[in-house]
Design an enzyme around this catalytic site. Structure first.
Site, PDB file in Angstrom:
ATOM      1  N   TYR A 148      32.267   0.115 104.830  1.00 43.30           N
ATOM      2  CA  TYR A 148      31.390  -0.565 103.609  1.00 43.30           C
ATOM      3  C   TYR A 148      30.103  -1.022 104.247  1.00 43.30           C
ATOM      4  CZ  TYR A 148      35.517  -1.153 100.272  1.00 43.30           C
ATOM      5  OH  TYR A 148      36.505  -0.818  99.324  1.00 43.30           O
TER       6      TYR A 148
ATOM      7  N   THR B 129      34.003   8.071 100.678  1.00 43.25           N
ATOM      8  CA  THR B 129      33.586   6.760 100.946  1.00 43.25           C
ATOM      9  C   THR B 129      34.872   5.897 100.891  1.00 43.25           C
ATOM     10  OG1 THR B 129      33.462   6.413  98.598  1.00 43.25           O
ATOM     11  CG2 THR B 129      31.576   7.272  99.508  1.00 43.25           C
ATOM     12  N   ASP B 130      34.556   4.569 101.455  1.00 42.62           N
ATOM     13  CA  ASP B 130      35.551   3.628 101.445  1.00 42.62           C
ATOM     14  C   ASP B 130      35.627   3.460  99.887  1.00 42.62           C
ATOM     15  OD1 ASP B 130      37.532   1.792 101.623  1.00 42.62           O
ATOM     16  OD2 ASP B 130      36.656   0.754 103.310  1.00 42.62           O
ATOM     17  N   TRP B 131      36.504   2.743  99.158  1.00 46.51           N
ATOM     18  CA  TRP B 131      36.757   2.629  97.710  1.00 46.51           C
ATOM     19  C   TRP B 131      35.549   1.919  97.092  1.00 46.51           C
ATOM     20  CZ3 TRP B 131      39.151   6.396  99.825  1.00 46.51           C
ATOM     21  CH2 TRP B 131      40.172   7.055  98.957  1.00 46.51           C
ATOM     22  N   TRP B 132      34.686   2.628  96.247  1.00 45.63           N
ATOM     23  CA  TRP B 132      33.538   2.144  95.455  1.00 45.63           C
ATOM     24  C   TRP B 132      32.477   2.328  96.717  1.00 45.63           C
ATOM     25  CZ3 TRP B 132      38.176  -0.046  94.301  1.00 45.63           C
ATOM     26  CH2 TRP B 132      38.691   0.205  93.061  1.00 45.63           C
TER      27      TRP B 132
END
Length: 830
Positions: A710, A741-744
């Site tokens: 992130y 990606t990490d989430w979003w």
């Protein structure tokens, strides 16, 4: 233990842009069923949890527990056991989890049943306050107040007390410098005061995922005769710790991070927790690299330390050294159990020191290690360890050696130390390098932004040769990112339109991947660049983290399957029941990659059985600072331990035909403000420490997927970081897998290419897939897709079709690798 998470509810599909007419054929029937777990996996989990327990203190008589008199167990954590930390790395729907009291009874330890009954009544009546709000979970549970009568009555029945203290942290939940988190509470100190005054012998078990303050040990001195670090061991953790206390399984865990006298002693302490910026001013002097160089007296328990019930002697029987190109050092080490009662296992550790030169060097760096098998009294094992000199090279990011951008061996004496921990290892061999040797050259990447310079820690010597901390400017970037990208743009595969070629034709070898790619429209390529729009996608197994690949009907018609991803390092986080495994720190504390690989293989088989394809594991960031909430998911402060453990996990999982996805790439070492924080770190520290474990894993295990972090790294969010993902990961290390990606992710415009926003910016960096696929706004994640890729494609200076095809190739490569498992799952549910 924390409450078991409820079953994941079905997601709201009203915002999905993806047809779901064929969902039934790819869904599983495991939701809320199948509570039975593989007994082989459970046995491996118990062994790993036990082997990860670190015996820190034992006065020689207190442990293991005998059977003559009962043990008086104090502390509510004996019942409210923390099995693992919080967040996606631990919230598994597990059908059972052992607490310590039940584990002691299972191990045959006689416990004071009167005291146990008192704790049972009190904890039942005083359930722990548990705020289920994400990131607001409790660090501890308040202790049961003790009165003198209860303690004295227990002391009349037993001369040995066991005190259990528990802590937890997790995702979005750093530890804090407060009682109940880093420090003990007044209630815990009062409990220790009463117990140590009343009992002849006291043992303390620390049920934690992260390090906590140990300054209180001096308050009690030898009144605390035994101390165990019981790193959170998952569903079998309480039972495993009990087996160690009872002597059923000998302690063989070793510390993977230094335990210091106070928080302020850690070199990162002044640069942790800021919501905007984390300056890695300590540079390469992280953990034991700092303490062994500058602050040996500030260590309570050194890196690599752990006691045994057995007496295990380590003797170097022979050494062989060669110099020049391909130089190596070879140790033949004999380990002998000279005790007469207990069996045990030893971890032989080899440390190296580099000569003083133009580059500052830590006093010792872990170069290799090997763990023995179980040695009965009188047993012996010969261990052979080889070290390549080139693996000791340092990275010159300043040009101090005259070789900027190169891994080098400076001239002088390289010394090698062999033993059972970093402090006690003895000098056993030396190799002299006559002249500076360049091991390899690399492109400058992810260097410090000149707009945000900082000073970094360096080594200086006093007149007597003693080391002291000095400071120097961290080198800043000199290359043009724009020019680098323009020189590396890929070549387009000429579009052909749909020719009826399905992806399985590529798998059979009757068509090439380029033949298949040429058929895909820009819209389909953009769909491959993102997952389905929500977690718990209707296209995957209930409770999934997200789905990528065949997220549209047109892609599925061409044979692209939906690929289900699932959290996480300590277990499969689905609506179905699943195993809860030991934390990353517990696994690493075994120092046993073979055991970890076997456990991961069984875990991979469970992933297949539960209907998922990609496990978002292992967590690979370093224990830079002891307050980081996700340290329990991570392995160590050392990159070699991290790389070897991650390699074992990836090989184990992928041996079952599913994919591992190491994370978080890179420098994700703080949870507070993790989506905004900028990790400012020198290129040398980044390469030698924070990327080194990932490099080991990528080169040695070839994970099929990898997740970005992130945070920003030197001003650039990791999900946009061309230098990290393209220059280092793909070009330098040769990675060919799929990067997600990490989430979003955070919204941004490419500073070098203003026609690229958000997902177009990301695709140019070769971060292939946005997960789970929706857009993050000020109101939170939304289950809608943006048009940044197609908008940019229409601009003269925007993203190119060739870049979309390049990313799609990586996604399709993952789909092809997973095809046998996916096909079996779909076929089984038709």
């Amino acid at each position: 233990m924390p409450p078991t998470p409820a079953a994941v509810e079905s997601g709201d599909r009203s915002h999905s842009l993806i047809p779901v007419e064929s969902v039934a054929q790819i869904s599983t029937v495991l939701e809320n069923t199948d509570p039975e777990l593989d007994p082989h996996l459970a046995a491996l989990a118990r062994q790993a949890a036990a082997d990860g327990v670190v015996l820190l203190r034992n006065d020689g008589s207190v442990l293991p527990f005998g059977t003559e008199r009962p043990i008086a167990v104090f502390g509510r954590t004996q019942l409210d056991w923390f099995a693992v930390g919080y967040g996606s790395g631990g919230d598994v729907k597990v059908p059972y989890s052992w607490n310590l009291l039940a584990g002691l009874r299972d191990a045959g330890v006689a416990v004071d049943e009167g005291l146990a009954a008192a704790y049972t009544r009190w904890t039942t009546a005083n359930r722990p306050p548990f705020d289920a709000t994400w990131g607001r979970w409790p660090h501890h549970f308040p202790e049961m107040p003790l009165d003198d009568e209860l303690v004295e009555a227990a002391a009349s029945r037993s001369d040995t007390a066991l005190v259990v203290i528990g802590r937890a942290a997790g995702e979005a939940r750093d530890s804090v410098l407060e009682p109940g988190s880093w420090y003990l509470t007044d209630g815990e100190l009062a409990m220790l005061d009463r117990v140590t005054a009343a009992f002849a012998r006291t043992v303390v078990v620390l049920d934690t995922g992260n390090a906590i303050d140990l300054g209180w040990l001096d308050r009690y001195g030898d009144r605390i005769g035994g101390l165990l670090a019981a790193w959170q061991g998952g569903m079998e953790g309480g039972r495993a710790v009990a087996a160690v206390l009872a002597g059923e399984i000998p302690p063989s865990g070793r510390l993977t991070s230094t335990l210091a006298r106070s928080y302020d002693d850690y070199p990162s302490a002044g640069n942790f927790g800021d919501p905007e910026v984390s300056v890695y001013a300590e540079d390469v002097f992280v953990g034991y690299r700092y303490f062994e160089t500058f602050a040996r007296d500030r260590v309570v328990f050194p890196f690599g330390f752990g006691l045994d019930y057995a007496t295990l002697d380590v003797t170097v029987a022979a050494t062989t050294t060669t110099v020049g190109d391909g130089g190596r050092v070879r140790f033949v080490v004999d380990v002998v159990n000279t005790g007469g009662v207990h069996a045990g296992r030893q971890t032989v550790q080899v440390y190296a020191s580099s000569p003083d030169g133009a580059l500052s060097q830590p006093a010792r760096v872990l170069a290799a290690y090997r763990k023995t098998g179980l040695l009965a009294p009188g047993g012996r094992e010969r261990v052979v360890i080889e070290i390549a000199l080139d693996d000791l090279a340092s990275f010159d990011d300043s040009g101090a050696t005259g070789q900027r951008g190169a891994w080098v061996l400076e001239p002088g004496e390289f010394r090698f130390f062999v033993g059972a921990d970093v402090r006690s290892a003895r000098h056993e061999a030396s190799v002299t390098v006559d002249a500076l040797r360049v091991v390899r050259r690399v492109a400058e990447a992810a260097a410090v932004d000149p707009a945000t310079p900082f000073r970094r820690m360096a080594l200086a010597r006093d007149a007597d040769g003693s080391a002291r901390v000095a400071w120097e400017d961290a080198p800043t970037a000199t290359v043009s990112r724009r020019e680098r990208i323009l020189a590396q743009l890929p070549v387009e595969v000429p579009p052909t339109g749909d020719r009826g070629i399905r992806l399985d034709a590529v798998r059979r070898g009757t068509a090439t991947l380029d033949d298949f790619l040429a058929q895909l429209s820009p819209e389909e390529l953009a769909l491959l660049a993102r997952g389905d729009l929500t977690m718990n996608s209707a296209l995957g197994t209930p409770g999934n983290a997200g789905v990528l690949g065949g997220v549209a009907a047109s892609l599925r018609e061409k044979g692209v399957p939906p690929i289900t991803t699932t959290d996480g390092p300590s277990g499969i986080r689905l609506a179905a029941y699943a195993s809860l495994l030991p934390s990353g720190t517990a696994l690493a504390s075994t120092w046993d990659p073979a055991l970890v690989r076997d456990l991961a293989a069984a875990h991979g088989q469970e992933l297949v059985r539960k209907g998922s394809d990609v496990l978002l594991s292992p967590g690979m960031n370093l224990h830079r600072d002891p307050l980081c909430g996700r340290n329990f998911e991570y392995f160590s402060e050392d990159p070699l331990v991290t790389g070897r453990m991650a390699t074992a996990v990836v090989r184990g999982i992928q041996s079952r035909g599913v994919a591992a996805c190491p994370k978080h790439f890179a420098a994700n070492n703080q949870e507070a403000s993790r989506t905004r924080n900028d990790s400012r770190v020198s290129e040398r520290a980044l390469r030698e420490l924070y990327l080194r474990g990932f490099e080991h894993c990528v080169r040695d295990a070839a994970p099929l997927a990898l997740m970005t972090s992130y945070n920003k790294v030197n001003g650039v969010w990791a999900h946009y970081h061309h230098d990290l993902v393209t220059t280092v990961l793909r070009e330098e290390w040769g990675y060919r897998g799929c990067v997600i990606t990490d989430w979003w992710m955070e919204s941004a415009t490419d500073p070098d290419f203003p026609a690229l926003d958000d997902n177009a910016y990301r695709v140019r960096a070769q971060v292939d897939v946005l997960m789970p696929g929706g857009v993050k706004t000020d109101q939170g994640p939304q289950a809608v897709a943006d048009d940044t890729i197609l908008d940019s494609l229409a601009r003269p200076d925007g993203i190119t079709l060739a870049e979309l095809q390049r990313g799609a190739r990586n996604v399709l490569g993952l789909a092809l690798a997973l095809a046998p498992v996916v096909e079996r799952r779909i076929g089984a549910t038709r």
